[in-house]
Design an enzyme around this catalytic site. Sequence first.
Site, PDB file in Angstrom:
ATOM      1  CD  GLU A   3      -2.544   1.452   2.573  1.00  0.00           C
ATOM      2  OE1 GLU A   3      -3.566   0.769   2.746  1.00  0.00           O
ATOM      3  OE2 GLU A   3      -2.141   2.285   3.416  1.00  0.00           O
ATOM      4  CG  ASP A  61     -11.716   6.092   9.744  1.00  0.00           C
ATOM      5  OD1 ASP A  61     -12.409   5.135  10.141  1.00  0.00           O
ATOM      6  OD2 ASP A  61     -10.480   6.052   9.641  1.00  0.00           O
ATOM      7  CB  ALA A  94     -12.530   9.838   3.908  1.00  0.00           C
TER       8      ALA A  94
END
Length: 286
Positions: free
Chosen positions: A17, A110, A51
């Site tokens: 990642e 989140d 996000a």
Amino acid sequence: MIISEKFKNKRPIISFEIYPPKREEALRDIDETLKILCELKPDYISVTFGAGGSSNNNKTIALAKKIKDDYGVEPLVHLTCLTYNKNEIDQFLRELQSQGLENILALRGDRNPNIAQKEDFFHASELTTYIKKNGNFCVAGACYPEGHPESPDMVSDITNIKKKVEAGDAFLISQLFFENEMFYNYVEKLRIAGVNVPVTAGIMPVINKAQIEKMVSVCGASLPEKFKRILTKFENNKEALYDAGMAYAVNQVVDLLASDVDGIHLYTMNNPRVARKICESIRNII
Ligand code: FAD
């Protein structure tokens, strides 16, 4: 290539990642990171997504495209949904399709009190359903060996993981963990519940005490006593902490490989030397 096909041809799958650097200059430097990571021939590299609807998300696509076109490695693009509506997700999917990017990690994201939540998606499984209905993508999901921090208990956690897989997640990537037995118990519970897709183990090599304390406070992973002893003993000696942190991660990875794990996903924190050291340590094992 569709990543789920890779699991049919090879186990374990090895993946990394990375995140898109925030500053433009750092994005240019990412080539040095990618060069080292891609020489290690991972099965795929996943690229995180902010996000909050930041402009950095265009960098996620640009970085994924670079990994695919310049380095010939398959990217997995993270996509969160809590702060987006269907039109915005459509736009993102069109962009991925036009760039030839076929693999998505579908996430809720989140909760953040500073960023307004929208009304189209409440759970990652709804995003998976939507992506499968509106495009030809391979979709994966996240899972949590210690349970997601918002889950009241393991039964509801696993019930909700099952919903993601029923919605179309072809494989799962786990949150980082430091105790393999916890991962094995979790996978066993998933299997008993009828979740039979590959489950990749998320491993974060720890070389910096502040970094791991921040990560753990965000994701809720627990630190076993033997790991805390390492942090306490070597926190003020950078080189010693590096050696001890790497040895701990290699130990975890070797045990996972000996237990026939489906895949290992290294959270590299954009530090390619860490990934290289782990891959060198296991080159005769995989
Ligand atoms: P969900 O699957 O929606 O689960 C969240 C909670 O809701 C869980 O407690 C679950 O049990 C519950 N739930 C799910 N479905 C239902 C339902 N139908 N009814 C009631 N409850 C339900 N965040 C980012 O912002 N960007 C990233 O790039 C990113 N990458 C990640 C990669 C991995 C491998 C992992 C493990 C996490 C990543 N995250 C990322 C963090 C992730 O967004 C958070 O953990 C988030 O809190 C939950 O996301 P999820 O997709 O697991 O959500």
